[in-house]
Design an enzyme around this catalytic site. Structure first.
Site, PDB file in Angstrom:
ATOM      1  CB  CYS A  47      -0.898  -0.018   1.232  1.00 37.04           C
ATOM      2  SG  CYS A  47      -1.922   1.438   1.431  1.00 37.04           S
ATOM      3  CD1 TRP A  48       3.660   4.646  -2.670  1.00 38.80           C
ATOM      4  CD2 TRP A  48       2.220   5.922  -3.821  1.00 38.80           C
ATOM      5  NE1 TRP A  48       4.388   5.600  -3.354  1.00 38.80           N
ATOM      6  CE2 TRP A  48       3.528   6.396  -4.064  1.00 38.80           C
ATOM      7  CE3 TRP A  48       1.150   6.566  -4.446  1.00 38.80           C
ATOM      8  CZ2 TRP A  48       3.789   7.495  -4.906  1.00 38.80           C
ATOM      9  CZ3 TRP A  48       1.408   7.646  -5.278  1.00 38.80           C
ATOM     10  CH2 TRP A  48       2.717   8.104  -5.503  1.00 38.80           C
ATOM     11  CD  GLU A  49       0.607   4.955   5.079  1.00 37.79           C
ATOM     12  OE1 GLU A  49       1.158   6.066   5.114  1.00 37.79           O
ATOM     13  OE2 GLU A  49       0.576   4.173   6.047  1.00 37.79           O
TER      14      GLU A  49
ATOM     15  NE  ARG B 214       4.438   6.314   1.086  1.00 37.87           N
ATOM     16  CZ  ARG B 214       4.680   7.201   0.107  1.00 37.87           C
ATOM     17  NH1 ARG B 214       5.666   8.008   0.172  1.00 37.87           N
ATOM     18  NH2 ARG B 214       3.893   7.241  -0.941  1.00 37.87           N
ATOM     19  CB  ALA B 215       8.311   2.841  -3.439  1.00 36.98           C
TER      20      ALA B 215
END
Lengths: 144, 634
Positions: A47-49, B214-215
């Site tokens: 998940c990238w938020e 969180r790249a």
């Protein structure tokens, strides 16, 4: 964890063929558990938020908890998105609260005119794109 | 045996991808297609409203030349980009994007994107080329124009494209599958425009637990553009160029507004500014070491030298920058008002595009006006934009490109009918969101021109399609065949699941090709060993297994990443020098070799012979008078 779904609030977007969060997630993470009629994030570590599931949820059932491997617990960031602005509530670990409101668009939803109202032309061969040079604000496209 | 229904879609121009470049392409293609009675189809693995790198939003537009205001010239922009890339740039392509980018920005504004204005009604610049925006809905607005242009009936969402359909040396379509239902898709087209973004998670990221996702660039950009173009046999360029952004540590919040708008300094743990203390190091990287602004990789490099010497943490001095601006606002009341304004701007910068960073600030009780925040170099990424450059080698524009760089149609790769834009096209860095949109428009107009010139129906070989279908769905069969052999399906001797496959790739790249854990340092010997391990991985890719459609997509995303990785390693080996310290360091060739390597390092995969070819191409500048002084934009 990225995004998680509150049991009491999620209604599985009943009667729809897919949930709103499932529709929007850019990484295909949100999925409906049909037995429970609840959505969930099937791969929180991918998940990238990006918050698109949070913003689109019709029952405010989706929230985000910061990545457990580097974010201390206790903070929340909560959006409320309308058609022309977004209101953010930021709650700190120490309990303090901040609120910010920002515009998100200046036109009515759905009305974006592809040529932007700029004059167009018929020359398929030259370097001038369909709405140019008007959309550039120049008399002609730059050349060497 | 997975046996999906095959859905055939016949179109004139197929746009693959749904991000900024693809949306620009849709708008421009629709206009010319209508005039010529042609059909345009777009296929996206996600929902166009929120797909691609701008899915979350953005807080700035990083490419706006502002030609109408007369403050900058085309040459200013070309100089800036070439110097930032240590000279390795296709000036013709940079020029082409720069002359069209302003019209994309003006269109965004008409469509409804709020761009900051000053009291005179002029755009507020973050820096010389950057504009501040209220960009939460940037992608939504841009997608809306694209959808209105080509019509929802011509858009296929949640269809994952695996690879190209070829007819000899021409690309005539694409194949893939739905991630929602058991359908195999065959798109036949007279021209194909690839805009599927760059590649993330090829290298091991710094956070490898829950924060794996969180790249800096989105994890869904998985190298699909590179795979597609390589498998079509297109020549690729700058595959050795990886971009390593310096960002707020861990959550990767943007630093542009802090450095450019708020004029913040970055200092080490001893309160030293490495841009000053490390200045002599720049002399080693001439002529680019004396360029202004200092190239992004050299700025990284100076910081990394501090970190290697144990002088961290590195801080963005937010408290100092805000204090300075507020105190220059006038009396106490004015300063207080300014402080409030700056606080809101600082938070919006994150909330518009990297919400995680806002969470991290809140979770660490960080008020930027009171406390500095750590910054750090992230991990390597592959993008044709920003200060990256990897992508396909494409034709320049007829009126600008030297003859060596021109083969008929703007943005067409070396494969007939295959066009590339955004992160899919190489050697034209610094296009960002707006330039990618503009490049999509340029490529689309050229692609429609190509279709008009090549009106005959395309030939697609049925047996080839069947073979591709079998290959693409195979991971489902593998899982079905073997998963019951073990009590838990995740550990099984007969297959590998896509996540572990990705971790294996990341470990190879991290340790042999200059990832985070080796301080971005590698060498010929390390790269050769890495290639050996990649060969095993490639063999094992035939044993990827997927329990469902989502995992089937993950399998192919990781195959795509693997091909990007191989192109990278081979090109790192080919360019026998260190050109971009701060992005990577070849320990065995620790300096610039301008005599031999002021050139492009290209590569090509021959899908029939299954062989790689490495090709050196000359750099031909469009501003020909360049002596060294001129070269640096002086």
């Amino acid at each position: 964890m990225p995004s998680y779904v509150l049991v009491d609030k999620c209604d599985g977007c009943k009667a729809l063929d897919k949930t709103a969060c499932q529709h929007i997630c850019p990484n295909d993470l949100m999925v409906l558990d049909k037995a429970k009629m609840k959505a969930y994030n099937r791969e929180p570590e991918m998940c990238w938020e990006c918050y698109n599931c949070v913003k689109i949820c019709p029952t405010q059932a989706v929230e985000v908890r910061g990545y457990a491997d580097f974010v201390p617990l206790g903070a929340t960031v909560t959006p409320m998105r309308s058609t022309d602005s977004i209101l953010w509530t930021v709650k700190f670990r120490n309990g303090s609260l901040k609120r910010f409101k920002f515009p998100i668009r200046t036109t009515q939803e759905g009305k974006a005119e592809p040529n932007g109202g700029f004059a167009t032309h018929d020359d398929l061969n030259g370097p001038t794109l369909s709405t140019e040079p008007a959309a550039l604000g120049l008399d002609k496209v730059a050349t060497l | 045996m997975a046996n999906f229904e095959t859905v055939e879609v016949t179109t004139d121009l197929l746009i693959v991808g749904g991000g900024m470049a693809a949306c620009g392409a849709a708008v421009e293609a629709a206009y010319w297609a209508k005039k010529n009675g042609l059909k345009v189809t777009l296929v996206d693995k996600a929902a166009v409203d929120r797909s691609g790198a701008v899915a979350m939003g953005l807080s700035a537009i990083n490419q706006y030349v502002g030609l109408k205001d007369g403050k900058n010239t085309m040459k200013d922009y070309v100089d800036y980009v070439r110097n930032d890339l240590m000279g390795i740039t296709r000036e013709d392509l940079v020029f082409n994007i720069a002359r069209h980018v302003d019209s994309s920005v003006h269109l965004f504004e008409k469509w409804g994107l709020p761009i900051w204005k000053d009291e005179k009604g002029d755009y507020v610049h973050e820096g010389r080329w950057q504009l501040m925006i209220n960009g939460e809905s940037y992608k939504v607005v841009v997608a809306e124009a694209a959808k209105n242009a080509i019509g929802n009936e011509n858009i296929y969402e949640r269809v994952f494209i695996v690879g190209p359909i070829m007819d000899g040396d021409r690309c005539v379509g694409a194949v893939g599958f739905s991630v929602r239902e058991e359908k195999f898709y065959v798109f036949k087209a007279k021209a194909v425009l690839v805009a599927m973004g760059g590649a993330v998670h090829v290298f091991k990221p710094r956070s490898s637990g829950e924060g794996l996702g969180r790249a800096w660039y989105p994890p869904w950009n998985s190298g699909s553009s590179a795979y597609f173009t390589l498998k079509a046999g297109a020549e690729m360029t700058c595959q050795e160029v990886r971009f390593i952004p310096v960002r707020f540590k861990d959550a990767y919040g943007p630093v542009g507004a802090w450095f450019l708008l708020f004029k913040s300094r970055a200092t080490n743990g001893f309160d030293e500014n490495y841009m000053e203390t490390r200045k002599p190091e720049l002399e080693k990287w001439l002529p680019y070491g004396k360029v202004k602004p200092v190239p992004a990789n050299l700025r990284n490099w100076l910081m990394m030298l501090d970190v290697q010497e144990g002088k961290g943490p590195i801080f963005m001095r937010t408290e100092e920058a805000i204090g300075k601006i507020a105190s220059s606002a006038g009396d106490e009341k004015a300063a207080k008002k300014k402080l409030k304004e700056l606080e809101s701007e600082a938070w919006e910068d994150f909330l518009d595009m990297t919400i995680s960073q806002a969470i991290l600030w809140a979770a660490t009780n960080t008020a930027p006006e009171e406390k500095a925040s750590e910054i750090a170099a992230a991990e390597p990424y592959f993008i044709g934009s920003h200060s990256g450059a990897s992508g396909a080698w494409v034709s320049g524009p007829k009126d600008v490109a030297p003859k060596e760089y021109f083969w008929g149609y703007d943005c067409m790769s070396t494969v007939n009918g295959l066009f590339c834009a955004g992160d899919a096209s190489g050697a034209s860095s610094h296009k960002f969101s707006s330039g990618s949109h503009a490049e999509g428009r340029i490529a689309a107009k050229a692609a429609i021109n190509y279709v008009v010139d090549h009106p005959d129906a395309v030939k697609v070989d049925g047996a080839t399609i069947e073979a591709m279908k079998k290959e693409i769905l195979e991971p489902l069969n593998t899982y079905a065949q073997f998963s019951n052999k073990t009590v838990t399906a995740d550990v099984n001797p007969d297959y590998i699941l896509p996540k572990m496959f990705m971790f294996r790739l990341q470990k190879i790249m991290d340790e042999y090709a200059g990832g985070v854990s080796t301080g971005f340092t590698t060498s010929k010997k390390l790269l050769e060993k890495g290639l050996e391990l990649l060969a095993f991985l490639k063999e094992d890719s035939l044993k990827l297994a997927a329990p469902d459609l989502h995992e089937l997509m993950r399998c192919w995303e990781n195959v795509h990443r693997m091909w990007q990785a191989e192109a990278h390693v081979r090109t790192l080996l080919f360019r026998d020098e260190t050109r971009w310290p701060g992005y990577y360091f070849r320990a065995d060739k620790p300096s610039l070799d301008n005599k031999n390597w002021d050139a492009f390092a290209n590569c090509k995969y021959d899908p029939n012979a299954k062989k790689w070819e490495m090709i050196k191409r000359p750099i031909i500048r469009v501003y020909k008078e360049a002596g060294e002084h001129e070269l640096l934009g002086g």
